[in-house]
Write a protein that holds these residues in place. Structure first.
Motif, PDB file in Angstrom:
ATOM      1  N   LYS A  87       1.005  -1.277  -0.361  1.00  0.00           N
ATOM      2  CA  LYS A  87       0.163  -0.069  -0.545  1.00  0.00           C
ATOM      3  C   LYS A  87       1.110   1.375   0.571  1.00  0.00           C
ATOM      4  O   LYS A  87       1.463   1.053   0.299  1.00  0.00           O
ATOM      5  CB  LYS A  87      -0.803  -0.083   1.235  1.00  0.00           C
ATOM      6  N   VAL A  88       0.476   1.877  -0.552  1.00  0.00           N
ATOM      7  CA  VAL A  88       1.217   3.147  -0.956  1.00  0.00           C
ATOM      8  C   VAL A  88       0.770   4.339   1.018  1.00  0.00           C
ATOM      9  O   VAL A  88      -0.434   4.452   0.442  1.00  0.00           O
ATOM     10  CB  VAL A  88       1.390   4.118  -2.115  1.00  0.00           C
ATOM     11  N   LEU A  89       1.491   5.105   1.265  1.00  0.00           N
ATOM     12  CA  LEU A  89       1.169   5.526   2.739  1.00  0.00           C
ATOM     13  C   LEU A  89       1.305   7.173   2.128  1.00  0.00           C
ATOM     14  O   LEU A  89       0.216   8.044   2.910  1.00  0.00           O
ATOM     15  CB  LEU A  89       1.765   4.831   3.369  1.00  0.00           C
ATOM     16  N   LYS A  90       2.355   7.020   1.407  1.00  0.00           N
ATOM     17  CA  LYS A  90       2.493   9.005   0.718  1.00  0.00           C
ATOM     18  C   LYS A  90       3.311   9.423  -0.036  1.00  0.00           C
ATOM     19  O   LYS A  90       3.832   8.425  -0.775  1.00  0.00           O
ATOM     20  CB  LYS A  90       4.017   9.155   1.558  1.00  0.00           C
ATOM     21  N   ILE A  91       3.036  10.326  -0.799  1.00  0.00           N
ATOM     22  CA  ILE A  91       3.378  10.713  -2.071  1.00  0.00           C
ATOM     23  C   ILE A  91       4.236  12.387  -1.474  1.00  0.00           C
ATOM     24  O   ILE A  91       3.536  13.266  -1.691  1.00  0.00           O
ATOM     25  CB  ILE A  91       2.957  10.774  -3.715  1.00  0.00           C
ATOM     26  N   GLU A  92       5.687  12.254  -1.973  1.00  0.00           N
ATOM     27  CA  GLU A  92       5.635  13.725  -1.848  1.00  0.00           C
ATOM     28  C   GLU A  92       6.384  15.052  -3.241  1.00  0.00           C
ATOM     29  O   GLU A  92       7.184  14.229  -3.756  1.00  0.00           O
ATOM     30  CB  GLU A  92       6.421  14.099  -0.873  1.00  0.00           C
ATOM     31  N   ALA A  93       6.248  15.566  -3.202  1.00  0.00           N
ATOM     32  CA  ALA A  93       6.689  16.351  -4.291  1.00  0.00           C
ATOM     33  C   ALA A  93       7.889  16.806  -3.749  1.00  0.00           C
ATOM     34  O   ALA A  93       8.125  17.828  -2.722  1.00  0.00           O
ATOM     35  CB  ALA A  93       5.913  17.620  -5.014  1.00  0.00           C
ATOM     36  N   ILE A  94       9.418  16.517  -4.963  1.00  0.00           N
ATOM     37  CA  ILE A  94      10.774  16.409  -4.038  1.00  0.00           C
ATOM     38  C   ILE A  94      11.619  17.849  -5.275  1.00  0.00           C
ATOM     39  O   ILE A  94      10.669  18.002  -6.027  1.00  0.00           O
ATOM     40  CB  ILE A  94      11.525  15.628  -3.528  1.00  0.00           C
ATOM     41  N   SER A  95      12.231  18.255  -5.057  1.00  0.00           N
ATOM     42  CA  SER A  95      12.938  18.629  -5.749  1.00  0.00           C
ATOM     43  C   SER A  95      13.705  18.790  -6.986  1.00  0.00           C
ATOM     44  O   SER A  95      12.913  16.915  -7.793  1.00  0.00           O
ATOM     45  CB  SER A  95      14.697  19.338  -5.516  1.00  0.00           C
ATOM     46  N   ASN A  96      13.747  19.084  -8.596  1.00  0.00           N
ATOM     47  CA  ASN A  96      13.662  18.084  -9.732  1.00  0.00           C
ATOM     48  C   ASN A  96      12.668  18.306 -10.071  1.00  0.00           C
ATOM     49  O   ASN A  96      12.278  17.263 -10.991  1.00  0.00           O
ATOM     50  CB  ASN A  96      14.525  17.608  -9.825  1.00  0.00           C
ATOM     51  N   ASN A  97      11.387  18.098  -9.584  1.00  0.00           N
ATOM     52  CA  ASN A  97      10.132  17.814  -9.820  1.00  0.00           C
ATOM     53  C   ASN A  97      10.138  16.410 -10.115  1.00  0.00           C
ATOM     54  O   ASN A  97       9.545  15.487 -10.740  1.00  0.00           O
ATOM     55  CB  ASN A  97       9.458  17.446 -11.684  1.00  0.00           C
TER      56      ASN A  97
END
Ligand SMILES: Cc1cc2nc3c(=O)[nH]c(=O)nc-3n(C[C@H](O)[C@H](O)[C@H](O)COP(=O)(O)OP(=O)(O)OC[C@H]3O[C@@H](n4cnc5c(N)ncnc54)[C@H](O)[C@@H]3O)c2cc1C
Length: 309
Positions: A87-97
């Protein structure tokens, strides 16, 4: 796995797909055949899992949902896709798209993310209803209307949809009763009367079963209505809130996207029931097929941006 496509040396994956239902698997098939490194995460339970048979999907009529999904998964793995039952718990947008994707067992960095996590039918808390979900309690006659030809059917649920649902059902059966304690608009009263839908002014309080078999419903004022099947118009909500931290979503958690699932955030798409609640399996498959080329082109542009700096 002999065909596994290895992620770039940087360890950054081309695409993470969340959800291995019809939509996610279909997107995955395009992307693995486009030779993009692809990880598909899946939490397990699919919306159609409570049904024994698939209908209205060419080539899969009467086959089991399990057979359909297993076949799809095998095709993805054959071309090097990496399917993880997590199960995916979290997605975060980080640097460099880029996106940092955290699941129950993995931490992956990806250039693109496709959310295909489906939806939840919010089943009303009525005794006896959940037991029959997908068996003798249905959501849409498109899937099970044929099998219920001239059977006795009771309809209830969201008032703004039960008029249409009841009328539509008369394509398959001449024995439709709708139970509601709210008034229909005058046009609907005329239409329902013209197609011989019986309207009972009350609300369903419980479902009667004998040895597990559906017998009918009991209304809040004590009427017993016998029936062979029930159609419920439920409210629906997005099954995960993963999109809500990354792009615009509506009050039910469904992402705002364009026709191919592109969200307001570059590199992020939402497809299948996760942004098209009324879509069937065929629509979910089509959404995956449509998004595949978009993701592939985005990935090419992503690499080009560095090369032509
Ligand atoms: C009772 C019933 C019967 C139906 N019968 C038919 C039919 O006969 N024919 C037809 O065409 N359509 C039918 N449908 C509609 C069909 O179920 C949907 O069209 C289809 O499931 C949509 O596919 P999807 O890939 O968008 O979502 P799903 O098939 O629901 O797949 C979503 C996937 O995402 C996964 N997921 C969710 N959250 C996460 C997370 N955080 N991390 C990882 N994975 C996650 C879930 O486990 C699931 O595997 C039926 C629906 C119902 C309710």
């Amino acid at each position: 796995m002999k065909n596994k496509i290895i992620a770039e040396k940087s360890g950054v994956i081309d695409v993470v797909i969340i959800g291995a239902g019809a939509a996610g698997l279909s997107a995955a098939l395009f992307l693995v055949r486009a030779r993009r490194s692809t990880i598909i995460f899946d939490a397990g339970s699919k919306r159609i899992s409570s049904s024994k048979n698939i209908h209205e999907l060419l080539g899969f009529e009467n086959k089991s949902p399990e057979e359909f999904h297993n076949l799809g998964e095998k095709e993805i793995v054959k071309y090097g896709g990496d399917i993880r039952k997590e199960k995916v718990l979290k997605i975060e947008a980080i640097s460099n798209n880029l996106f940092a994707v955290q699941s129950t067992n993995s931490f992956v960095t990806a250039k693109t993310v496709v959310i295909a996590t489906g939806l939840i039918d919010v089943i009303p808390e009525i005794p006896g209803l959940k037991e029959g979900w997908g068996k003798d309690i249905h959501v849409c006659p498109c899937f099970t209307g044929y099998e219920l030809h001239n059977k006795k059917v009771v309809v209830f649920g969201l008032q703004d949809r039960i008029g249409q649902l009841s009328k539509f059902l008369t394509a398959w059966t001449n024995n439709v009763t709708v139970v509601t304690n709210q008034p229909f608009a005058p046009t609907w009263i005329k239409k329902l009367s013209a197609v011989d839908v019986q309207v009972i002014n009350s609300e369903v309080a419980s479902v009667i079963r004998s040895n597990g078999k559906l017998k009918g419903v009991i209304t809040s004022d004590g009427q017993k209505i016998s029936c062979d099947a029930i159609f419920v118009s439920t409210s629906m909500q997005a099954s995960s809130n993963l999109a809500s931290t990354l792009c615009k979503v509506d009050e039910f958690g469904f992402a705002e996207t364009d026709a191919v699932g592109q969200t307001s955030r570059p590199g992020l798409w939402v497809i299948g029931n996760a942004n098209d609640p009324i879509g069937h399996l065929a629509h979910a498959i089509a959404s995956g097929t449509k998004v595949g080329p978009m993701v592939t082109d985005y990935l090419l542009e992503y690499s080009l941006a560095d090369l032509i700096k």
